[in-house]
Design a protein around this motif. Structure first.
Motif, mmCIF file in Angstrom:
data_model
loop_
_atom_site.group_PDB
_atom_site.id
_atom_site.type_symbol
_atom_site.label_atom_id
_atom_site.label_comp_id
_atom_site.label_asym_id
_atom_site.label_seq_id
_atom_site.Cartn_x
_atom_site.Cartn_y
_atom_site.Cartn_z
ATOM 1 N N HIS A 122 0.817 -1.210 0.000
ATOM 2 C CA HIS A 122 0.000 0.000 0.000
ATOM 3 C C HIS A 122 0.851 1.260 0.000
ATOM 4 O O HIS A 122 0.398 2.312 -0.413
ATOM 5 N N ARG A 123 2.098 1.140 0.457
ATOM 6 C CA ARG A 123 2.970 2.327 0.458
ATOM 7 C C ARG A 123 3.336 2.742 -0.963
ATOM 8 O O ARG A 123 3.630 3.896 -1.221
ATOM 9 N N ASP A 169 1.493 1.755 -3.759
ATOM 10 C CA ASP A 169 0.379 1.666 -4.691
ATOM 11 C C ASP A 169 -0.010 2.992 -5.326
ATOM 12 O O ASP A 169 -0.388 3.019 -6.492
ATOM 13 N N PRO A 170 0.053 4.144 -4.605
ATOM 14 C CA PRO A 170 -0.339 5.389 -5.267
ATOM 15 C C PRO A 170 0.652 5.851 -6.338
ATOM 16 O O PRO A 170 0.347 6.762 -7.088
ATOM 17 N N LEU A 171 1.829 5.257 -6.391
ATOM 18 C CA LEU A 171 2.847 5.727 -7.333
ATOM 19 C C LEU A 171 2.686 5.055 -8.697
ATOM 20 O O LEU A 171 2.194 3.932 -8.771
ATOM 21 N N PRO A 172 3.116 5.742 -9.735
ATOM 22 C CA PRO A 172 3.004 5.130 -11.067
ATOM 23 C C PRO A 172 4.085 4.076 -11.286
ATOM 24 O O PRO A 172 5.006 4.271 -12.076
ATOM 25 N N ILE A 173 3.975 3.006 -10.546
ATOM 26 C CA ILE A 173 4.883 1.868 -10.729
ATOM 27 C C ILE A 173 4.014 0.713 -11.198
ATOM 28 O O ILE A 173 2.987 0.422 -10.571
ATOM 29 N N SER A 174 4.410 0.093 -12.291
ATOM 30 C CA SER A 174 3.529 -0.929 -12.863
ATOM 31 C C SER A 174 3.430 -2.126 -11.932
ATOM 32 O O SER A 174 4.367 -2.451 -11.198
ATOM 33 N N GLU A 187 -6.635 -5.610 -5.115
ATOM 34 C CA GLU A 187 -6.714 -4.367 -4.342
ATOM 35 C C GLU A 187 -5.706 -4.441 -3.209
ATOM 36 O O GLU A 187 -5.518 -5.490 -2.617
ATOM 37 N N PRO A 218 -5.443 -2.556 0.018
ATOM 38 C CA PRO A 218 -5.807 -1.552 1.029
ATOM 39 C C PRO A 218 -4.803 -1.540 2.167
ATOM 40 O O PRO A 218 -4.190 -2.566 2.456
ATOM 41 N N PRO A 219 -4.624 -0.403 2.804
ATOM 42 C CA PRO A 219 -3.692 -0.359 3.933
ATOM 43 C C PRO A 219 -4.259 -1.126 5.115
ATOM 44 O O PRO A 219 -5.472 -1.207 5.284
#
Lengths: 620, 296
Positions: free
Chosen positions: A334-335, A337-342, A606, A608-609
């Motif tokens: 989750h740390r 996930d918001p970044l544009p890393i495939s 998914e 989720p944190p």
């Protein structure tokens, strides 16, 4: 009256603190894993478990020692998850409770938590039968259990000696090194310590002494961080004067902001990205321990290729560990996930390190066989029995085990190995001999095994019951263990093909299982998907537990089941009629295919944190 | 093409207990939307759905016309995201975190990065774990805005920060991005922040959108009516068109009505025959309390 009235709230508070203790919170996991581990070890030991009470553990055979180290690692892990470096929760820190009341409760929890797994495993391993509904225990094993716990307790208490003023010992490199040294010392002490009552008494005395030392050194109140060195009272005025005159000015006055910043390094961005991803996923104690164990398992798995030993349990454990590593990784994604890393990169970072560790261990094991002075053989004579890889066992046609008859008429009917006590498929070991078999028959069986496994021709003389056998050879047979020279340095096409196909199937199967298991984190829009995930992950686990319990109670024959799997793979390899080299070359292709299948599912999960978990860990 | 579109989003963590039930609204370039709601109202869930981190059970979300779960990279490269529980890798140095983000976002603006580094004055050699909460959040904001995103998603971005740092944080976000037409979607419990930042307010309550209005309209087009309990039956008052929320306090009904004070007074007199009602405009925080307090 007042005292009694005060007792109840204090007891309730104690109970509250106990229930919030990390040691308590992990209780059911520790009980479950320890019970399963104990049963597995006991089932693996068979009818004649080793005598563990005869001397220091280092005098035991290598396999027993290796098994003990693996078990000790679990004990050590169970100790680690108590977070022993935290003397008190933040909640307790804010309450009007003195450290001398809080710490004993916490320490008792920790010691109980390190005792529990040791006790459960010891009970399972020491069990030698039943009398009046109670288990008969082997005294030597029980004494070993007490010794192990004593050393772990000493470790736990000694680990709390530093930074006595703080509620949590900061995890600085020096402390980590101290813990590592203590852990290594504990293992060493467990391995070399004699099973002497005097040593045990000394050990328990040391535990009490260290505990007392910890208690004696407790401050009147803990602090959250390391405090500044105390200033003598007389110096306080001078100190204040220094603050006014001599302290460095605030940043905004002394240094412009631009001075504080420096150009960010531009190189190594790609490496930095991978370092970050790998650090987030794998740089924590649990992952490191799992990866180390996986490396060790890879090292052990090589034996399956070069010796008649059946390493199926280790293969299953390695698969379970791979699952564990992946589960840990997904929980931490989750740390990122918001970044544009495939997702494909994240998947590679989650899956490849454990696979690499397994491969590394495997490579090291292979190297050991090439460098070591001893030569492994696929056919052996140990424990007064001919040993061959399990795929050379046979399925009894129509449930009837045929008689094995030597050319001169001497015969033996191998023991039937039904898969379950209730019946079903029957297997047998075709190179077995009876207790009354003659040395010539045993020699004939050994030669038959060598001929079948390695595909060589046995000398014509083995058909003669009166052929001369050297006194040394006869002595080795009588001793019940030796390595047949004729098997040394020879390979086996059938064995190689079986394992190559097994590797292909395992790689594909792992991908499918991984894909199904990842459904647990899939979008919650399908009840059927949830149900299939539960069935797909729950049934194998239930099957494994049933096998372990069935094996321990002798309801099912785990050895025969493993042999049946290998026989089926061998039949498949023979039906394919492909050389082992081709099959080994296909194994990485199957691995990539399996991982691709899993990655397709991973791309849609998914992440989720885990808010509740983090909150709990922040507190301790 | 709109920047963000939520269509009938439905999401439940437990069966039969939807967190979001048919939630829908949209935002265009330059919109600054404040997402309000009580704890558990579904704000974070909605923002995570926008980021593609959660998949809705029904409905659709589009960012720049794309489904964030189908095109995660294309979407995330155009979005900046800061949340209260977002944790930067604590083992990295500030400079390394920035360098990693520079790698990940093709539109990274190094001039802006330098400006923000100077403004925040966070030591680049410090490890993330050694930073204060405010400093860590500033680094997160720097990483979220230095690629000049078309959409900035802020999930309780100022939670736990002191007023000075909070104001610095929000002003940076607004100044840097909104003047360039960046859409900002943020959730907050600080009504003063919402009033200062937002051009539009979306209030989530009972798993649905209770209010979706420009802030000016909220200030002028809503009022609080104080009606003596003895003067009117509560159910009649609740059923009156435009009544959004009702609760009793101190012997008076407190009703939020979707009309300005004067029009509200006239409607009460005309429809319910209440002459002694007192109608007044109210600040956002009062409105929030009256609305969600009166309906829970």
């Amino acid at each position: 009256m007042t005292a009694r009235a005060n007792t109840a709230p204090v007891a309730r508070l104690g109970w509250l603190l106990l229930r919030r203790d990390p040691a308590w919170r992990s209780l059911w996991q520790v009980i479950l894993i320890s019970a399963v581990l104990g049963i597995v070890i006991r089932a693996g030991a068979g009818a004649e478990p080793p005598d563990l009470g005869g001397g220091p553990l280092v005098t035991q055979p290598g396999r027993i020692l290796a098994q003990f180290v693996m078990t000790w690692l679990w004990f050590f892990w169970a100790t680690l998850i108590t977070n022993f470096w935290t003397r008190s929760s933040r909640l307790a820190l804010a309450l009007p409770l003195s450290p001398r009341r809080v710490w004993p409760l916490r320490a008792a929890c920790q010691l109980a938590m390190s005792l529990l797994p040791v006790a459960l495993v010891t009970l399972a391993v020491a069990q030698r039968g039943w009398r009046g509904g109670l288990p008969l225990l082997d005294a030597g094993t029980v004494r070993l259990g007490v010794r192990v716990w004593g050393v772990l307790a000493l470790f736990q208490l000694a680990a709390q000696l530093p930074a006595r003023l703080q509620h949590r010992i900061p995890a600085r490199p020096a402390y980590v090194a101290y813990i590592a040294a203590l852990a290594a010392g504990s293992l060493w002490l467990t391995l070399v310590s004699p099973p002497h009552p005097g040593f045990l008494a000394g050990l328990l005395g040391a535990v009490l002494l260290t505990g007392a030392c910890n208690w004696w050194c407790l401050p009147t109140t803990w602090s959250l961080t390391a405090g500044a060195p105390a200033m003598p009272v007389g110096d306080s005025r001078a100190g204040r004067a220094r603050d006014a005159a001599g302290c460095p000015p605030a940043r905004s006055e002394a240094q412009p902001a631009s001075v504080m910043t420096s150009p960010v390094r531009r190189s190594g961005g790609r490496w930095l990205r991978w370092r970050t991803i790998l650090g987030v996923l794998h740089a924590h104690p649990l992952a490191v321990i799992l990866l180390l164990i996986l490396t060790y398992y890879g090292f052990l798995l090589v034996e399956d290729l070069h010796t008649p030993r059946n390493m199926l349990p280790f293969i299953l454990l390695a698969a379970a560990l791979l699952w564990g590593v992946l589960g840990q990784s997904v929980g931490r994604l989750h740390r990122l996930d918001p970044l544009p890393i495939s997702r494909s990169r994240l998947f590679a970072a989650a899956v490849l390190p454990p696979l690499a560790c397994l491969a590394l261990g495997f490579g090291a094991g292979e190297l050991r066989y090439r460098v070591a002075p001893y030569t492994p053989t696929l056919v052996g004579y140990w424990d007064r029995q001919v040993q061959v890889p399990r795929e050379f066992w046979c399925v009894a046609p129509a449930g009837e085990v045929p008689l094995v008859r030597a050319p001169w008429g001497e015969a033996h009917r191998p023991a039937a190995r039904p898969l379950t006590r209730l019946g079903g498929t029957m297997l047998y070991h075709p190179y077995e001999h009876g207790e009354a078999s003659s040395p010539a028959f045993i020699d004939w069986q050994i030669w038959r095994a060598i001929a079948d496994v390695h595909g060589v021709r046995a000398p014509a003389s083995i058909s003669d019951p009166d052929r001369p056998l050297s006194p040394g050879y006869l002595a080795a047979i009588a001793r019940g263990g030796f390595t047949p020279d004729a098997s040394v340095g020879l390979g086996s096409a059938i064995h190689a093909r079986t394992h190559a196909l097994g590797a292909c199937l395992a790689a594909l199967g792992a991908g499918f299982l991984l894909a199904i298991g990842l459904g647990h984190w899939s979008p919650r829009n399908s009840s059927w998907r949830r149900l299939s995930t539960i069935l797909a992950t729950g049934l194998p686990v239930a099957l494994m537990i049933a096998l372990v319990i069935g094996g321990a109670s002798e309801l099912v024959d785990i050895g025969a089941m493993g042999a049946l799997v290998l026989i089926l793979v061998r039949n498949g390899a023979e039906a394919l009629a492909l050389p082992a080299g081709v099959l080994w070359a296909l194994a990485p292709v199957c691995l990539v295919l399996g991982l691709w299948i899993a990655q397709e599912r991973f791309a849609r999960i998914e992440i989720p944190p885990r808010l509740s978990r983090r909150r709990f860990h922040e507190e301790y | 093409m709109r920047t963000v579109e939520f269509h009938e989003i439905t999401m439940a963590y437990r069966k039969g207990e939807p967190v979001l039930d048919g939630v829908g609204f949209a935002a265009d370039g330059g919109d600054v939307i404040g997402l309000l709601g009580r704890n558990g109202a579904g704000k974070t869930t909605l923002l995570r759905i926008a980021m593609g981190m959660l998949a809705p059970q029904a409905g659709a979300v589009r960012l720049f016309g794309l489904d964030p779960r189908e095109h995660p990279l294309a979407v995330k490269q155009r979005v900046g995201y800061v949340s209260e529980d977002q944790i930067l890798p604590e083992f990295l140095k500030v400079a390394e975190v920035i360098a990693m983000h520079r790698q990940l976002f093709p539109s990274w603006d190094e001039t802006l990065e330098r400006r923000l580094c100077e403004r925040f004055a966070v030591p680049p050699g410090a490890r993330i774990r050694t930073l204060s909460k405010g400093q860590a959040r500033q680094v997160a904001l720097l990483c979220a805005v230095a690629h000049r995103p078309e959409l900035l998603v802020l999930d309780e971005p100022a939670g736990g920060l002191d007023p000075a740092v909070r104001r610095e944080f929000l002003e940076t976000a607004i100044q840097l991005l909104n003047e360039e037409g960046t859409t900002i979607l943020f959730s907050s419990h600080h009504m003063t922040d919402v009033e200062r930042m937002a051009g539009r307010v979306v209030l989530l309550h009972d798993a649905a959108v209770l209010l979706d209005n420009p802030l000016d309209e909220l200030r002028e087009g809503f009022s609080l009516a104080l009606v003596p309990v003895a003067a009117v039956d509560g159910e009649r008052l609740r059923a009156m068109p435009g009544c959004l929320g009702l609760r009793e306090q101190g012997g008076a009904w407190r009703a939020i009505v979707r009309e300005g004070p004067a029009a509200c007074r006239e409607r009460l007199a005309a429809e319910l025959g209440v002459a002694e009602a007192r109608c007044q405009s109210l600040p956002l925080e009062e409105m929030f309390i009256e609305l969600v307090g009166g309906r829970s």
